[in-house]
Write a protein that holds these residues in place. Structure first.
Motif, PDB file in Angstrom:
ATOM      1  N   GLU A  56      -7.359   3.583  19.210  1.00  0.00           N
ATOM      2  CA  GLU A  56      -6.208   2.731  19.486  1.00  0.00           C
ATOM      3  C   GLU A  56      -5.253   2.690  18.290  1.00  0.00           C
ATOM      4  N   ALA A  57      -5.823   2.632  17.065  1.00  0.00           N
ATOM      5  CA  ALA A  57      -4.965   2.609  15.868  1.00  0.00           C
ATOM      6  C   ALA A  57      -4.135   3.887  15.752  1.00  0.00           C
ATOM      7  N   LEU A  58      -4.735   5.017  16.165  1.00  0.00           N
ATOM      8  CA  LEU A  58      -4.036   6.294  16.035  1.00  0.00           C
ATOM      9  C   LEU A  58      -3.043   6.551  17.157  1.00  0.00           C
ATOM     10  N   PHE A  61      -0.031   3.213  17.245  1.00  0.00           N
ATOM     11  CA  PHE A  61       0.864   3.114  16.079  1.00  0.00           C
ATOM     12  C   PHE A  61       1.066   4.500  15.468  1.00  0.00           C
ATOM     13  N   PRO A  62       2.239   4.730  14.831  1.00  0.00           N
ATOM     14  CA  PRO A  62       2.476   6.050  14.198  1.00  0.00           C
ATOM     15  C   PRO A  62       1.733   6.196  12.882  1.00  0.00           C
ATOM     16  N   LEU A  63       0.423   5.981  12.941  1.00  0.00           N
ATOM     17  CA  LEU A  63      -0.366   5.990  11.709  1.00  0.00           C
ATOM     18  C   LEU A  63      -0.376   7.373  11.058  1.00  0.00           C
ATOM     19  N   GLY A  64      -0.342   8.415  11.918  1.00  0.00           N
ATOM     20  CA  GLY A  64      -0.310   9.771  11.373  1.00  0.00           C
ATOM     21  C   GLY A  64       0.915  10.001  10.504  1.00  0.00           C
ATOM     22  N   ARG A  65       2.079   9.506  10.934  1.00  0.00           N
ATOM     23  CA  ARG A  65       3.308   9.657  10.141  1.00  0.00           C
ATOM     24  C   ARG A  65       3.207   8.883   8.824  1.00  0.00           C
ATOM     25  N   PHE A  66       2.672   7.659   8.901  1.00  0.00           N
ATOM     26  CA  PHE A  66       2.494   6.865   7.681  1.00  0.00           C
ATOM     27  C   PHE A  66       1.576   7.587   6.689  1.00  0.00           C
ATOM     28  N   LEU A  67       0.464   8.122   7.207  1.00  0.00           N
ATOM     29  CA  LEU A  67      -0.489   8.817   6.335  1.00  0.00           C
ATOM     30  C   LEU A  67       0.141  10.081   5.747  1.00  0.00           C
ATOM     31  N   LEU A  68       0.921  10.790   6.566  1.00  0.00           N
ATOM     32  CA  LEU A  68       1.585  11.996   6.074  1.00  0.00           C
ATOM     33  C   LEU A  68       2.581  11.659   4.969  1.00  0.00           C
ATOM     34  N   ASN A  69       3.334  10.577   5.159  1.00  0.00           N
ATOM     35  CA  ASN A  69       4.267  10.143   4.108  1.00  0.00           C
ATOM     36  C   ASN A  69       3.528   9.822   2.812  1.00  0.00           C
ATOM     37  N   SER A  70       2.435   9.082   2.923  1.00  0.00           N
ATOM     38  CA  SER A  70       1.677   8.727   1.720  1.00  0.00           C
ATOM     39  C   SER A  70       1.104   9.960   1.050  1.00  0.00           C
ATOM     40  N   GLN A 221       0.177   2.159   3.193  1.00  0.00           N
ATOM     41  CA  GLN A 221      -0.137   0.778   2.805  1.00  0.00           C
ATOM     42  C   GLN A 221       0.711  -0.214   3.590  1.00  0.00           C
ATOM     43  N   ILE A 222       1.959   0.142   3.871  1.00  0.00           N
ATOM     44  CA  ILE A 222       2.817  -0.733   4.674  1.00  0.00           C
ATOM     45  C   ILE A 222       2.330  -0.750   6.114  1.00  0.00           C
ATOM     46  N   ALA A 223       1.759   0.380   6.545  1.00  0.00           N
ATOM     47  CA  ALA A 223       1.264   0.461   7.916  1.00  0.00           C
ATOM     48  C   ALA A 223       0.176  -0.562   8.189  1.00  0.00           C
ATOM     49  N   VAL A 224      -0.699  -0.783   7.205  1.00  0.00           N
ATOM     50  CA  VAL A 224      -1.773  -1.761   7.398  1.00  0.00           C
ATOM     51  C   VAL A 224      -1.195  -3.147   7.638  1.00  0.00           C
ATOM     52  N   ASN A 225      -0.193  -3.506   6.830  1.00  0.00           N
ATOM     53  CA  ASN A 225       0.445  -4.809   7.008  1.00  0.00           C
ATOM     54  C   ASN A 225       1.183  -4.887   8.349  1.00  0.00           C
ATOM     55  N   PHE A 226       1.818  -3.773   8.729  1.00  0.00           N
ATOM     56  CA  PHE A 226       2.521  -3.718  10.016  1.00  0.00           C
ATOM     57  C   PHE A 226       1.546  -3.915  11.178  1.00  0.00           C
ATOM     58  N   ILE A 227       0.413  -3.212  11.129  1.00  0.00           N
ATOM     59  CA  ILE A 227      -0.590  -3.346  12.200  1.00  0.00           C
ATOM     60  C   ILE A 227      -1.204  -4.742  12.186  1.00  0.00           C
ATOM     61  N   ALA A 240      -9.977  -0.588  11.423  1.00  0.00           N
ATOM     62  CA  ALA A 240      -9.978   0.868  11.606  1.00  0.00           C
ATOM     63  C   ALA A 240      -8.795   1.503  10.870  1.00  0.00           C
ATOM     64  N   ALA A 241      -7.623   0.883  10.964  1.00  0.00           N
ATOM     65  CA  ALA A 241      -6.454   1.407  10.243  1.00  0.00           C
ATOM     66  C   ALA A 241      -6.686   1.344   8.733  1.00  0.00           C
ATOM     67  N   ALA A 242      -7.280   0.263   8.257  1.00  0.00           N
ATOM     68  CA  ALA A 242      -7.540   0.136   6.818  1.00  0.00           C
ATOM     69  C   ALA A 242      -8.522   1.206   6.338  1.00  0.00           C
ATOM     70  N   ILE A 243      -9.543   1.489   7.144  1.00  0.00           N
ATOM     71  CA  ILE A 243     -10.506   2.533   6.767  1.00  0.00           C
ATOM     72  C   ILE A 243      -9.813   3.895   6.712  1.00  0.00           C
ATOM     73  N   LEU A 244      -8.962   4.187   7.687  1.00  0.00           N
ATOM     74  CA  LEU A 244      -8.248   5.469   7.701  1.00  0.00           C
ATOM     75  C   LEU A 244      -7.324   5.602   6.491  1.00  0.00           C
ATOM     76  N   VAL A 245      -6.705   4.493   6.092  1.00  0.00           N
ATOM     77  CA  VAL A 245      -5.818   4.511   4.920  1.00  0.00           C
ATOM     78  C   VAL A 245      -6.621   4.650   3.629  1.00  0.00           C
ATOM     79  N   LEU A 246      -7.827   4.098   3.636  1.00  0.00           N
ATOM     80  CA  LEU A 246      -8.665   4.116   2.431  1.00  0.00           C
ATOM     81  C   LEU A 246      -9.299   5.481   2.183  1.00  0.00           C
ATOM     82  N   LEU A 247      -9.576   6.230   3.243  1.00  0.00           N
ATOM     83  CA  LEU A 247     -10.356   7.464   3.123  1.00  0.00           C
ATOM     84  C   LEU A 247      -9.769   8.490   2.141  1.00  0.00           C
ATOM     85  N   PRO A 248      -8.449   8.814   2.186  1.00  0.00           N
ATOM     86  CA  PRO A 248      -7.937   9.838   1.259  1.00  0.00           C
ATOM     87  C   PRO A 248      -8.126   9.484  -0.210  1.00  0.00           C
TER      88      PRO A 248
END
Length: 271
Positions: A56-58, A61-70, A221-227, A240-248
C-alpha cells in the motif's frame, strides 16, 4: 577459559545495551508487518505477518520517486564531498605554500559553526540564484565539507613520506602522486567519509523541506512525514514507509562498516 568467564559480564552488558538500541527498530519492523486489525495486538512478533502495508505504501504514494530523489541527491553530495575534500586535503597535507596552516585552521573553525547559523543566508543565496525546487538547491550547498577535509588531511599525514619520495624519483608530479599513491592508500578514509556523508545527506529533512515545493522534487524523509499526515491512524503503512526509507542508509553503513571504523581510527592517529 577463565578469561572468557571474566568477559561474560561485559558481553551481557553490551548485549543488553544493543538490545535497547535495536528495540525501537524492531518495534517499527513489527508494526510494518502487521495487518491493520493486528496493529495493537500484544507482543513483538506479528500474529499474522503480511506485506500488505508495504504494498500500500508503494502503490498509494509516490514513494519510489521520493526514494529516487534521495538516492540521486545523496549520491551526488557524496561524490562531490569526496572529490573536493580529497583535493583540498592533499593540498593541505602534501603541498607547501604560504598560508597552508591558516587555511587548515579555517577548515577546523568551520566545523564549529552550527548549521542553523548559515541556514538563512544559504537559503537567500539559493533563492537569488533561482535554484529553489531544483536538484541544484538540494546538492550544490553541500558539495564541500570541512569535516571531510579534516578527516582526509589527517589520514594523508599518516601515509609514510617514503611512498611519495619513491614516486618523485620515478618522475611523478603531484597529480600523478595523488592518483597513483594517495588515492589507493586513502581507500579506508574515503570509505568512512563516503558512509558518513551518504547517511547525513540521506537523513536531511529541514533543508529539502524548505527549498522544495513540488512533490516531484521532495525526498524520502519528507515522504515519511507526508504519509504520516495522510495515514494518521494507519501506523502499519507509516511504519512500512519508514522501513523502506531506512533501508538504503542502513545498507550503506553495513557495506562501509569496516572502512568506516578503520578510516576514523587511522584518521585520528596523527595531528
Amino acid at each position: 577459559m577463565g578469561r572468557r568467564r571474566r568477559l561474560w559480564p561485559t558481553y551481557l552488558l553490551a548485549g543488553g545495551y544493543a538490545l535497547l538500541l535495536l528495540l525501537p527498530l524492531l518495534t517499527l519492523l513489527s508494526a510494518s508487518l502487521r495487518p491493520e486489525g493486528d496493529l495493537y495486538a500484544p507482543g513483538l512478533l506479528p500474529p499474522r505477518p503480511s506485506l500488505e502495508a508495504y504494498q500500500e505504501a508503494l502503490t498509494k504514494f509516490p514513494l519510489g520517486r521520493f526514494l529516487l530523489n534521495s538516492l540521486l541527491v545523496s549520491s551526488l553530495i557524496t561524490l562531490g564531498v569526496l572529490t573536493t575534500s580529497f583535493l583540498a586535503a592533499y593540498a593541505l597535507a602534501r603541498l607547501r605554500f604560504l598560508g597552508r596552516e591558516a587555511l587548515f585552521g579555517l577548515a577546523v573553525a568551520l566545523l564549529l559553526v552550527p548549521g542553523e547559523v548559515t541556514f538563512l543566508p544559504l537559503y537567500l543565496l539559493v533563492d537569488r540564484l533561482g535554484w529553489l525546487d531544483s536538484y541544484l538547491a538540494l546538492t550544490v550547498p553541500f558539495l564541500a565539507s570541512p569535516l571531510g577535509v579534516f578527516l582526509l588531511r589527517q589520514f594523508l599525514r599518516t601515509i609514510p613520506e617514503d611512498y611519495f619520495d619513491a614516486a618523485r624519483i620515478d618522475g611523478a608530479n603531484h597529480w600523478q602522486m595523488l592518483r597513483h599513491v594517495a588515492l589507493p592508500l586513502s581507500a579506508p578514509a574515503l570509505g568512512a567519509l563516503a558512509a558518513l556523508t551518504f547517511i547525513g545527506a540521506w537523513n536531511m529533512y529541514l533543508w529539502p523541506l524548505v527549498v522544495t515545493k513540488s512533490r516531484e522534487m521532495q525526498t524520502a524523509q519528507i515522504a515519511v512525514n507526508f504519509i504520516l499526515n495522510e495515514e494518521v491512524a494507519r501506523w502499519n503503512v507509516v511504519a512500512a514507509a519508514a522501513i523502506l526509507v531506512l533501508l538504503p542508509s542502513l545498507l550503506a553503513f553495513l557495506l562501509a562498516q569496516r572502512a568506516f571504523v578503520r578510516g576514523i581510527a587511522m584518521g585520528g592517529l596523527k595531528g
